[in-house]
Design an enzyme around this catalytic site. Structure first.
Site, PDB file in Angstrom:
ATOM      1  N   THR A 240      56.730  41.680  40.683  1.00 50.29           N
ATOM      2  CA  THR A 240      58.036  42.216  40.317  1.00 50.29           C
ATOM      3  C   THR A 240      58.722  41.215  39.395  1.00 50.29           C
ATOM      4  OG1 THR A 240      60.148  43.061  41.202  1.00 50.29           O
ATOM      5  CG2 THR A 240      59.105  41.256  42.421  1.00 50.29           C
ATOM      6  N   CYS A 241      59.776  41.674  38.696  1.00 48.33           N
ATOM      7  CA  CYS A 241      60.538  40.779  37.807  1.00 48.33           C
ATOM      8  C   CYS A 241      61.878  41.439  37.544  1.00 48.33           C
ATOM      9  CB  CYS A 241      59.759  40.502  36.517  1.00 48.33           C
ATOM     10  SG  CYS A 241      59.412  41.972  35.528  1.00 48.33           S
ATOM     11  N   GLY A 242      62.420  41.316  36.335  1.00 51.95           N
ATOM     12  CA  GLY A 242      63.698  41.945  36.021  1.00 51.95           C
ATOM     13  C   GLY A 242      63.568  43.427  35.737  1.00 51.95           C
TER      14      GLY A 242
END
Length: 283
Positions: A240-242
């Protein structure tokens, strides 16, 4: 020296050697956060690797979603690739203008669509240019090419699946954002999002996987980075990330380590940080 692997990462040497292969397709997948003040499409028009096509991450996405650049439907992906002359039997190499950033997202998109003869250019356009390799400003001649896809559902997770994984602890959730955003001490670049991370997630900032020249670190250097972050990669992994772009760098790194059971949370923090009923951890 990293070994060239046409299914994960290839060197600038490899690409220049294969530049005239009739079944090679090169994609410029440059994409920048608004704060960078860069126009990826305009830069492509000024200079790109010979015969490269521009892959527009924001346009080749599911625009029915309120979330940024979510994975396209197979139908949309097929129509865009056919028009770009990218299809069955092609070896695809993807690069970007940052070194190794958004190209990994497009590699992941092809893998999601069941295409495996696809690699990221190690070090991307900056390395290619620095080495004085050929560039051009001419658009390529496009010929329609048939493409078949087979969406691999295991390669992507939605918010419900991620919430269940966080609760059960049966996956390792790895967040690629910087440590400040992960800890909740730095504000999110997108307005209206809470700060922090998915409960139980660990933090491996994508930049720690790269060398100063934008190439990916060797397998021997990558393993200890995941271990030091407390990322148990013997379990299935969700990245996951932004907004689902830099997370794909983790997927690419895991794939180079021979890890196969990894998926990307497409909504990422743009989605999780928006919903007040989803728990957020800080620190």
């Amino acid at each position: 020296m990293r070994q060239d692997d046409p299914k994960t990462v290839v060197s600038t040497d490899w690409l220049e050697t294969h530049l005239k292969d009739p079944d090679l397709r090169i994609l410029d997948a440059s994409w920048y956060l608004p704060a960078a003040g860069r126009d990826a499409k305009a830069e492509y028009g000024e200079a790109h690797i010979p015969n490269a096509r521009f892959f527009d991450i924001d346009e080749i996405s599911d625009q029915r979603s309120g979330l940024p650049h979510m994975a396209p439907t197979p139908e949309k992906f097929i129509s865009r690739m056919r028009a770009m002359g990218v299809g069955d039997g092609h070896q695809i190499v993807i690069y970007d203008g940052s070194g190794l950033f958004s190209a990994a997202r497009v590699w992941w998109t092809f893998r999601l669509m069941g295409k495996t003869d696809v690699a990221v250019l190690d070090g991307g356009f900056p390395k290619w240019r620095a080495e004085g390799r050929p560039i051009e400003d001419m658009p390529p001649v496009l010929r329609d090419r048939h493409i078949t896809v087979s969406r691999q559902a295991s390669f992507v997770k939605d918010v419900t699946q991620v919430a269940a994984a966080a609760k059960l602890g049966d996956h390792t959730i790895i967040d690629a954002r910087g440590p400040g955003r992960f800890a909740g001490t730095e504000p999110e670049p997108r307005p209206g999002l809470r700060s922090g991370h998915i409960p139980g997630a660990v933090n491996v900032h994508y930049a720690t996987l790269l060398n100063p020249d934008g190439t990916m670190k060797s397998a021997d250097a990558l393993r200890p980075i995941f271990a030091a972050a407390g990322a148990d990669i013997s379990k299935p992994v969700i990245t996951t990330c932004g907004s689902g772009v830099s997370a794909a760098i983790l997927n690419l790194a895991l794939e180079t380590l021979g890890k196969r059971d990894h998926a990307l949370y497409d909504g990422s923090w743009a989605e999780w940080g928006m919903y007040g009923d989803l728990k957020v951890a800080q620190g």
